[in-house]
Scaffold this motif. Structure first.
Motif, short mmCIF file in Angstrom:
data_model
loop_
_atom_site.label_atom_id
_atom_site.label_comp_id
_atom_site.label_asym_id
_atom_site.label_seq_id
_atom_site.Cartn_x
_atom_site.Cartn_y
_atom_site.Cartn_z
N LEU A 163 10.38 5.22 -15.32
CA LEU A 163 10.63 3.81 -15.02
C LEU A 163 10.13 3.46 -13.61
CD1 LEU A 163 11.89 1.07 -15.87
CD2 LEU A 163 14.03 1.84 -14.80
N ALA A 164 10.40 4.35 -12.66
CA ALA A 164 9.95 4.12 -11.28
C ALA A 164 8.43 4.08 -11.21
CB ALA A 164 10.51 5.20 -10.36
N LYS A 165 7.79 4.99 -11.92
CA LYS A 165 6.32 5.02 -11.95
C LYS A 165 5.78 3.71 -12.52
CE LYS A 165 5.51 10.02 -12.41
NZ LYS A 165 4.64 10.32 -11.28
N PHE A 166 6.46 3.24 -13.57
CA PHE A 166 6.01 2.00 -14.21
C PHE A 166 6.15 0.81 -13.24
CE2 PHE A 166 6.51 -1.74 -16.95
CZ PHE A 166 5.35 -1.62 -17.70
N ILE A 167 7.26 0.77 -12.51
CA ILE A 167 7.47 -0.32 -11.55
C ILE A 167 6.40 -0.27 -10.46
CG2 ILE A 167 9.02 -1.21 -9.75
CD1 ILE A 167 11.37 -0.42 -11.60
N ILE A 168 6.15 0.94 -9.93
CA ILE A 168 5.14 1.09 -8.88
C ILE A 168 3.77 0.68 -9.41
CG2 ILE A 168 3.84 2.82 -7.54
CD1 ILE A 168 6.46 2.14 -6.25
N TRP A 169 3.46 1.10 -10.64
CA TRP A 169 2.17 0.73 -11.23
C TRP A 169 2.07 -0.78 -11.41
CZ3 TRP A 169 0.59 -0.20 -16.71
CH2 TRP A 169 -0.80 -0.27 -16.82
N GLY A 170 3.18 -1.39 -11.83
CA GLY A 170 3.22 -2.85 -11.99
C GLY A 170 2.95 -3.58 -10.68
N ILE A 171 3.61 -3.11 -9.62
CA ILE A 171 3.42 -3.75 -8.31
C ILE A 171 1.99 -3.51 -7.82
CG2 ILE A 171 4.14 -3.73 -5.88
CD1 ILE A 171 6.96 -2.93 -6.87
N LEU A 172 1.48 -2.29 -8.02
CA LEU A 172 0.10 -1.99 -7.62
C LEU A 172 -0.89 -2.86 -8.39
CD1 LEU A 172 -0.18 1.91 -7.26
CD2 LEU A 172 -0.53 0.17 -5.49
N SER A 173 -0.63 -3.06 -9.68
CA SER A 173 -1.51 -3.90 -10.49
C SER A 173 -1.55 -5.33 -9.95
CB SER A 173 -1.04 -3.92 -11.95
OG SER A 173 -1.03 -2.62 -12.48
N ALA A 174 -0.37 -5.85 -9.62
CA ALA A 174 -0.30 -7.19 -9.06
C ALA A 174 -1.05 -7.25 -7.73
CB ALA A 174 1.16 -7.62 -8.87
N LEU A 175 -0.87 -6.20 -6.91
CA LEU A 175 -1.53 -6.16 -5.61
C LEU A 175 -3.05 -6.11 -5.77
CD1 LEU A 175 -1.27 -5.91 -2.50
CD2 LEU A 175 -1.20 -3.44 -2.79
N ILE A 176 -3.52 -5.27 -6.69
CA ILE A 176 -4.96 -5.13 -6.92
C ILE A 176 -5.55 -6.46 -7.38
CG2 ILE A 176 -6.67 -4.11 -8.50
CD1 ILE A 176 -4.87 -1.53 -8.38
N TYR A 177 -4.88 -7.07 -8.36
CA TYR A 177 -5.41 -8.34 -8.86
C TYR A 177 -5.39 -9.42 -7.78
CZ TYR A 177 -6.52 -12.41 -11.45
OH TYR A 177 -7.15 -13.56 -11.84
N HIS A 178 -4.24 -9.51 -7.08
CA HIS A 178 -4.09 -10.54 -6.06
C HIS A 178 -5.12 -10.36 -4.95
CE1 HIS A 178 -1.43 -13.81 -4.76
NE2 HIS A 178 -1.65 -13.43 -3.51
N PHE A 179 -5.40 -9.10 -4.61
CA PHE A 179 -6.40 -8.78 -3.58
C PHE A 179 -7.79 -9.24 -4.01
CE2 PHE A 179 -9.56 -6.05 -1.61
CZ PHE A 179 -9.14 -5.96 -0.30
N ILE A 180 -8.18 -8.85 -5.22
CA ILE A 180 -9.55 -9.17 -5.68
C ILE A 180 -9.72 -10.68 -5.89
CG2 ILE A 180 -11.18 -8.87 -7.59
CD1 ILE A 180 -10.12 -5.98 -7.77
N ALA A 181 -8.72 -11.30 -6.53
CA ALA A 181 -8.80 -12.74 -6.72
C ALA A 181 -8.76 -13.46 -5.36
CB ALA A 181 -7.65 -13.22 -7.62
N GLY A 182 -8.07 -12.84 -4.40
CA GLY A 182 -8.02 -13.42 -3.05
C GLY A 182 -9.36 -13.34 -2.36
N VAL A 183 -10.04 -12.21 -2.50
CA VAL A 183 -11.38 -12.07 -1.93
C VAL A 183 -12.32 -13.10 -2.55
CG1 VAL A 183 -13.40 -10.56 -1.75
CG2 VAL A 183 -11.12 -9.63 -1.31
N LYS A 184 -12.17 -13.27 -3.88
CA LYS A 184 -12.99 -14.29 -4.55
C LYS A 184 -12.71 -15.68 -3.96
CE LYS A 184 -12.09 -16.08 -8.66
NZ LYS A 184 -12.36 -17.22 -9.53
N HIS A 185 -11.44 -15.93 -3.67
CA HIS A 185 -11.05 -17.20 -3.08
C HIS A 185 -11.75 -17.42 -1.74
CE1 HIS A 185 -8.50 -20.58 -3.78
NE2 HIS A 185 -7.82 -19.93 -4.69
N LEU A 186 -11.73 -16.36 -0.90
CA LEU A 186 -12.36 -16.46 0.42
C LEU A 186 -13.85 -16.70 0.28
CD1 LEU A 186 -10.48 -13.68 2.44
CD2 LEU A 186 -10.11 -16.14 2.49
#
Lengths: 134, 122
Positions: free
Chosen positions: A75-98
């Motif tokens: 469960l902890a691994k899944f939560i960490i992976w979920g947060i990492l997924s959000a971070l990865i997407y938010h980062f890339i979409a953010g770079v696209k925004h810039l």
């Protein structure tokens, strides 16, 4: 103020408004934009988990080891992976925004291409993050 | 008539700029910390605690947390004003929106204080 409000209401009532997003067929960049918002909210909540982890990791050697044991649970691994997924997407979409701020990829075609690149790149990195976590 | 008085800088342009400056800080911090964890598999407590004992790391981390405060506030403000507005919830929508914004701010402010306590071992 009251005159402005009355006037505003009359103008508004005569305007054809179709901004109900449930009735509009959205282009791909619109979905990547909504995902950017959703991933941002996930990170807002996820930060609580990350700070809890940072707290355990720095408080003492015992709590550091306790965190390591905790992170071996599925469960902890899944939560960490979920947060990492959000971070990865938010980062890339953010770079696209810039990039779009400096007029790169903000046209009709280039915008769609940018959205596709954002999604593909995110999926690849999210899979890699999953491999790393497990 | 201006009815939105809850945004950070009272200027959309300034909020826009702040959103981007903090994004760069947060992007740099994320890449650094994730990169550090990836190139240090089997990390032990001593090395990890040493990293966070460094003054520059505490500055970097606190800067990232304060950036989150501004960045997430602007983001959550945008989301609450876009979806919890009069169109969706009628003329009293502020009664839903404002409490949500309060919760967001208290959460973000708490994150910063919590981070300070973690970093300085309080």
């Amino acid at each position: 103020m009251y005159a402005t409000e009355r006037w505003g209401k009359r103008v508004n009532s005569k305007r054809p408004v179709n901004l109900d997003i449930t009735t509009i067929k959205l282009p791909l960049p619109a979905y990547t934009s909504i995902l950017h918002r959703i991933s941002g909210v996930i990170l807002f909540v996820g930060l609580g988990f990350l700070l809890y982890g940072l707290d355990l990791s720095l408080a003492s050697e015992e709590s550091f080891d306790a965190l390591k044991a905790l992170l071996s649970a599925p469960l902890a691994k899944f939560i960490i992976w979920g947060i990492l997924s959000a971070l990865i997407y938010h980062f890339i979409a953010g770079v696209k925004h810039l990039l779009m701020d400096v007029d790169v990829g903000d046209g009709k075609e280039s915008g769609s291409l940018g959205a596709i690149i954002t999604l593909v790149l995110s999926i690849v990195l999210i899979i890699l993050a999953g491999v790393w976590v497990w | 008539m201006v009815t939105n008085i809850t945004n950070l800088s009272r200027s959309g342009l300034y909020d826009w700029m702040l959103q981007r400056l903090t994004a760069v800080v947060l992007g740099a911090y994320s890449v650094f910390l994730l990169g550090y964890l990836v190139i240090n598999p089997g990390l032990q407590f001593g090395q990890w605690a040493e990293l966070f004992d460094e003054t520059w790391m505490r500055i970097f981390t606190l800067l990232a947390l304060i950036s989150i405060l501004a960045h997430a506030w602007i983001g959550m403000w945008t989301i609450t004003t876009d979806y919890f507005n009069d169109r969706a919830f009628g003329r009293k929508s502020v009664l839903i929106r404002f409490p949500l914004q309060i919760v967001c701010f208290i959460a973000l402010f708490s994150y910063v204080i919590w981070g300070v306590q973690i970093l300085w071992g309080l």
